[in-house]
Motif scaffolding. Structure first.
Motif, short mmCIF file in Angstrom:
data_model
loop_
_atom_site.label_atom_id
_atom_site.label_comp_id
_atom_site.label_asym_id
_atom_site.label_seq_id
_atom_site.Cartn_x
_atom_site.Cartn_y
_atom_site.Cartn_z
N SER A 326 12.32 -59.92 2.51
CA SER A 326 11.91 -58.54 2.72
C SER A 326 12.06 -58.15 4.19
O SER A 326 11.51 -58.80 5.08
N GLY A 327 12.85 -57.10 4.45
CA GLY A 327 13.03 -56.59 5.80
C GLY A 327 13.87 -57.47 6.71
O GLY A 327 13.98 -57.21 7.91
N GLU A 328 14.48 -58.51 6.17
CA GLU A 328 15.24 -59.46 7.00
C GLU A 328 16.51 -58.82 7.58
O GLU A 328 17.23 -58.10 6.87
N LYS A 329 16.78 -59.08 8.85
CA LYS A 329 18.01 -58.63 9.51
C LYS A 329 19.01 -59.77 9.50
O LYS A 329 18.74 -60.85 10.05
N VAL A 330 20.16 -59.54 8.89
CA VAL A 330 21.16 -60.58 8.68
C VAL A 330 22.51 -60.11 9.24
O VAL A 330 22.89 -58.95 9.07
N CYS A 331 23.24 -61.02 9.88
CA CYS A 331 24.60 -60.73 10.31
C CYS A 331 25.54 -61.74 9.68
O CYS A 331 25.34 -62.96 9.80
N VAL A 332 26.55 -61.25 8.98
CA VAL A 332 27.55 -62.09 8.33
C VAL A 332 28.82 -62.07 9.18
O VAL A 332 29.36 -61.00 9.48
N VAL A 333 29.28 -63.25 9.57
CA VAL A 333 30.48 -63.34 10.40
C VAL A 333 31.73 -63.32 9.53
O VAL A 333 31.92 -64.21 8.69
N LEU A 334 32.56 -62.30 9.72
CA LEU A 334 33.89 -62.25 9.10
C LEU A 334 34.85 -62.80 10.13
O LEU A 334 35.28 -62.10 11.04
#
Length: 351
Positions: A326-334
């Motif tokens: 809940s509310g988590e900030k995630v960055c996915v590396v392409l």
């Protein structure tokens, strides 16, 4: 064994400043990535997660590898340890491209060894950077052995696709940039081959208190197998993403980084990788290689062990997906886009 430190990454950040492209970030449409369910007894409202894409495929040479290559050659340039024979590297493609580019930037000769299975688009690009290209064997390990022989015979400086502290530290500069642009980042999701990008990103992430999710194809799981065995071990390589994630074994540096708090191992199926890659094309008109789509596949895979990211990593039961809280900030590396886009299906627009 050199254990990568945050100081190594800070040094790489200073050394490569102005020589690499800063990463661009794009936010995923709200609601596109589902948030993990709460315990039924928890009556707090579930907040949507916030997911960002790090568009590192826009980097020089089309992948994150340019960071490590630039750091490697610049460090040797500064130390006056670049030989007349130039540099050499064995690579499934992207590391070779980066090495050739960085060598060209510095006016240095580059000899690149690739498996005979390397995509033609990568071979053509290598020639475009002025590198001498040698195709050897069916997989990376064979090309590496030939590269080692060449370095010993000629005195060329041997770089490595992932197992070198300067290479991993250069890759870690990516997390530094992401951290500066996304205040309060909780999690970074990254695909893993031999572990250079993972080692750099996870080392920097731990310094900043950020969780790292290490994603591998289920039949190309060098890091996951190393965690399970307690040491780097050889694995079979059989995945649609093997051209960029097809290392037979992970580095000792990567295993050390994987043992840090806040690192989680996820294995994804090839069909999930294909779907994630197609989704990026459908929704963004972004054509990435399967290795880059592997990271996103962890967030779009069906729920299996999806809610265990608050538990300590247990390698024998690696997750099959990662569902943000809940509310988590995630960055996915392409991480790269050196791919043939002809297999991406262009669908009619929907209304």
């Amino acid at each position: 064994m050199h254990q990568l430190t945050y100081g190594d990454i800070k040094a790489a950040t200073d050394r490569t400043a102005g020589r690499i492209r800063p990463v661009a970030l794009a936010r995923v449409d709200p609601g596109a990535i589902r948030t993990a369910r709460r315990d039924p007894l928890d009556d707090r409202e579930v907040e949507p997660c916030e997911v960002w894409l790090a568009m590192e495929f826009m980097q020089h040479t089309g992948s994150f590898k340019a960071r490590g290559a630039q750091n490697f050659i610049q460090a040797h340039r500064d130390a006056t340890t670049l030989p007349d024979a130039g540099v050499t590297i064995a690579s499934g493609g992207n590391a070779g491209l980066a090495c050739a580019w960085a060598a060209q930037q510095q006016g240095v000769r580059a000899t690149v060894f690739l498996p005979e299975t390397a995509p033609a688009v990568k071979v053509a690009k290598l020639h475009g950077y002025g590198a001498e290209v040698r195709l050897v064997g069916a997989e990376y390990a064979e090309a590496l052995a030939a590269c080692d022989e060449f370095a010993a015979a000629t005195g060329a400086l041997a770089s490595h696709a992932y197992d070198h502290p300067l290479i991993a530290a250069g890759a870690g500069t990516l997390l530094e940039e992401i951290h500066q642009q996304i205040p309060g980042l909780d999690t970074v999701v990254v695909a893993v081959g031999g572990g250079g990008l993972f080692t750099g990103v996870a080392t920097a992430a731990q310094h900043h208190g950020i969780r790292t999710v290490a994603v591998e194809p289920e039949n190309c799981r060098a890091l996951n197998a190393a965690i399970e065995a307690g040491r780097p071990v050889d694995v079979t390589v059989d995945s649609i993403a093997a051209d960029s994630l097809g290392a037979r074994r992970a580095s000792a540096m990567a295993l050390h980084a994987a043992r840090q708090d806040g690192v989680h191992s996820v294995l994804v199926a090839d069909d999930g990788i294909v779907r994630a890659r197609q989704a990026l094309w459908d929704h963004r008109r972004v054509a990435v290689e399967h290795g880059a789509a592997t990271a996103l596949a962890a967030l779009t895979a069906p729920d299996q062990h999806a809610d265990d990211h608050d538990l300590p990593t247990r390698p024998a039961s690696a997750g099959r997906s990662y569902r943000p809280g809940s509310g988590e900030k995630v960055c996915v590396v392409l991480c790269g886009a050196n791919t043939d886009p002809s297999d991406l299906v262009t669908r009619p627009p929907t209304h």
